[in-house]
Design an enzyme around this catalytic site. Sequence first.
Site, short mmCIF file in Angstrom:
data_model
loop_
_atom_site.label_atom_id
_atom_site.label_comp_id
_atom_site.label_asym_id
_atom_site.label_seq_id
_atom_site.Cartn_x
_atom_site.Cartn_y
_atom_site.Cartn_z
N ASN A 119 9.89 -3.52 24.60
CA ASN A 119 9.87 -4.84 23.96
C ASN A 119 8.71 -5.03 22.99
O ASN A 119 8.66 -6.02 22.29
CB ASN A 119 9.72 -5.93 25.03
CG ASN A 119 10.96 -6.00 25.88
OD1 ASN A 119 12.05 -5.78 25.36
ND2 ASN A 119 10.79 -6.27 27.14
N HIS A 165 8.42 -28.25 12.58
CA HIS A 165 8.13 -27.35 11.47
C HIS A 165 8.27 -25.91 11.94
O HIS A 165 7.31 -25.32 12.41
CB HIS A 165 6.70 -27.53 10.95
CG HIS A 165 6.45 -28.81 10.22
ND1 HIS A 165 5.18 -29.25 9.93
CD2 HIS A 165 7.31 -29.73 9.70
CE1 HIS A 165 5.27 -30.40 9.26
NE2 HIS A 165 6.54 -30.72 9.12
N HIS A 215 3.96 -23.41 18.60
CA HIS A 215 4.61 -22.33 19.34
C HIS A 215 4.36 -21.00 18.64
O HIS A 215 4.20 -20.96 17.42
CB HIS A 215 6.11 -22.58 19.42
CG HIS A 215 6.49 -23.58 20.47
ND1 HIS A 215 7.57 -23.41 21.29
CD2 HIS A 215 5.93 -24.75 20.84
CE1 HIS A 215 7.66 -24.44 22.12
NE2 HIS A 215 6.68 -25.27 21.86
N GLU A 216 4.35 -19.93 19.41
CA GLU A 216 4.13 -18.55 18.91
C GLU A 216 2.77 -18.36 18.25
O GLU A 216 2.51 -17.32 17.63
CB GLU A 216 5.24 -18.10 17.94
CG GLU A 216 6.60 -17.95 18.58
CD GLU A 216 7.40 -19.25 18.56
OE1 GLU A 216 7.23 -20.02 17.62
OE2 GLU A 216 8.17 -19.49 19.50
N GLU A 235 2.77 -23.29 22.88
CA GLU A 235 3.65 -22.54 23.78
C GLU A 235 2.86 -21.29 24.14
O GLU A 235 2.18 -21.25 25.15
CB GLU A 235 4.97 -22.22 23.09
CG GLU A 235 5.94 -21.48 23.97
CD GLU A 235 7.05 -20.87 23.17
OE1 GLU A 235 6.76 -20.17 22.16
OE2 GLU A 235 8.21 -21.07 23.54
N GLU A 263 12.46 -21.65 27.46
CA GLU A 263 13.54 -21.10 26.62
C GLU A 263 14.08 -19.78 27.18
O GLU A 263 15.27 -19.48 27.06
CB GLU A 263 13.09 -20.95 25.17
CG GLU A 263 11.94 -19.99 24.97
CD GLU A 263 11.47 -19.92 23.51
OE1 GLU A 263 12.09 -20.52 22.63
OE2 GLU A 263 10.46 -19.23 23.25
C1 NOJ Z 1 10.91 -20.66 19.29
C2 NOJ Z 1 10.38 -21.87 20.00
O1 NOJ Z 1 9.65 -21.52 21.13
C3 NOJ Z 1 11.55 -22.76 20.33
O2 NOJ Z 1 11.13 -23.86 21.09
C4 NOJ Z 1 12.23 -23.19 19.06
O3 NOJ Z 1 13.36 -23.95 19.38
C5 NOJ Z 1 12.65 -21.98 18.24
N1 NOJ Z 1 11.58 -21.08 18.06
C6 NOJ Z 1 13.17 -22.39 16.86
O4 NOJ Z 1 12.14 -22.94 16.12
CA CA Z 2 8.77 -19.27 21.68
#
Ligand code: NOJ
Ligand code: CA
Length: 700
Positions: A190, A411, A480-481, A499, A505
């Site tokens: 991964n 965003h 996030h990310e 996140e 998710e």
């Molecule tokens: C990854 C994010 O963690 C998720 O919450 C989001 O819906 C998707 N990207 C699309 O932006």
């Molecule tokens: Ca994510």
Amino acid sequence: MPYLIVLFASIHFTNAQELKSPNGDLTMHFELLENGTPTYKLAYKNKEVIKTSHLGLELKDDEKSLLNDFKITNTETATFNESWTPVWGEVKTIQNHYNELAVTLTQNETERVVIVRFRLFDEGLGFRYEFPEQKNLVYFTIKEERTQFAMTGDHTAFWIPGDYDTQEYDYTESKLSEIRGYSEGAVTANLSQTSFSPTGVQTALIMKTDDGLYINLHEAALINYSCMHLNLDDKNMVFESWLTPDANGDKGYIQAPATSPWRTIMVSDDARDILASKMTYNLNEPCAIEDTSWIKPVKYVGVWWEMITGKATWNYTDDLPSVQLGITDYSKVSPNKTHAPNTENVKKYIDFAAKNGFDAVLVEGWNEGWEDWFGHSKDYVFDFVTAYPDFDVEGIHAYAKSKGVEMMMHHETSASVRNYERHMDEAYKFMNDNGYKSVKSGYVGDILPRGENHYDQWIVNHYQYAIEKAAKYKIMVNAHEAVRPTGIARTYPNLIGNESARGTEYQAFGGSKPNHVTILPFTRLIGGPMDYTPGIFEMDISKFSPNNTSHVNSTIANQLALYVTMYSPLQMAADFPEHYEQFMDAFQFIKDVAMDWDESIYLEAEPGYYITVARKEKDSSNWFIGNVNGYTTRTSKISLDFLDKGKKYEAIIYADAKDADYKTNPQAYKITKQKVTNKTKLSQVSVPGGGYAISIMEIK
Ligand code: NOJ
Ligand code: CA
């Protein structure tokens, strides 16, 4: 009153120095080896925790590195004790109490000066490198930071691999000596990083020694520097810092005066101390935002789980896989039937939020660009201000306002960072104009400019830029990310969430381990809150998204407990309104649970196995308790002795039913009510992947 006392500044420097924590449990020894290499070691209650470990930095090219040939030219010790009030948090006030030792090192050959500053708290050690202004060290490039953390044995660790681009992994529990074996097997498949070390792991890393010590390694105040992973020499059990490289393979460009982030080592014989520690925040600078009145906890719902589970799409249309923004006129194409973020559907969520007392509604997929948003290295992808034709920005704003609900902006940058910076001012202004007070941002995919990694110095500076610019527009950020947090929310409390770990998710992407949520508070949450997005009540995703066979590995009671165990001023109720409507009695807990706290008491904790915490709602006498449980059925025994003496309360207990199980019977729960006082003791059985949640309200 804060106080800082310089206790000692001497002109006779011995090569060994000692520092003790305020309560005396921790002792740090600094020592310069004969060849001038700086080292430190750490003991807890007279037991060695970190063996003699080297300090220093390797510089690029032919520069002499900052590794050895040093002499001590000054040492200073100090003690500091203050309390401060966070804008939001687990507790009302935070004590910042440490003893400090600053060692000034001068390199014999080059006369370059580096200060190593140590701060020893009751819960652990923080130290950093400081490069003061000087003639002989102005600009330099880091080849690698060579900070060691020498372990005393083959500890048990809960770890994720040292990927430069994602931290969205399940944790592996193994001995340190087994990391290599796991990595060379399943895990490597991964990895998205360009180079790979089979013994590289990310921080925050939690370990347990054979004699019951808990050790946490992480960093604080990651500013203008690259994120630190750890590389293990598994012959000698020595971790060494391993910085994220940039597109050139370099690990940091420094101009003195400058400081590195703090390297942190928490240690205790009680796992609860690690969870309760505020050391990471304390090592960050005080709040830089003068007026913080606009920063508030947010409980929200959203048009989100529909897309994540595959029931609906972010795309307006599937017909135009390579649309060019500005060229395609979306009003001329008909929308997908599955484009969920449309005005009518959004209004349903607004109604649901208003009816149930939520603050905000998040909508993803509202803006042009989702047809080819990632995987193509597309630079000019989203503009963050142009809505698809079926999303009526003004009408939705007015409707939400009339219902007393806020809209939450989304965003997604698809990691086209240059494009985001290009549009940022306009995008934030658009938010101000249309009543959006918070933004969820995202960085899915390869970084543009190409070759940068998700955690290198260049992009760490971008994440910080976005937070600081948002503050100017009075906007709260949930990225996030992005790189995992390091307590920066003390300085910029508008960073209300990240996140930066494996969130809910993944329950729709094949599932997460049922004990994942018993580990995250020991790792990812050490640096700041997580937008974990709990509250899933329908665990069989194929019921509404037939092509998705994922199963949510958690019971409903466990989902409720997460609102308490996963501390965050930002909490989502992530499932669909219609799923909540089937279980309104359990949903009541999500409606009731507080978001901001005066007190938090960790009652039980063991990484990978269980966490139980009680929290007192801010400015209220209500308490909420959460328990999450790992793979094996367990009886949790707690005392409510933290309640006020003489007061009576009603407790509502949301527990796993006897026959509940995360896999086979996740929706089985039992709700009971009972009168409680500070003399009450409770005994609750939590099933595998289960838990319980309790609300305790004073009877007045
Ligand atoms: C990854 C994010 O963690 C998720 O919450 C989001 O819906 C998707 N990207 C699309 O932006
Ligand atoms: Ca994510």
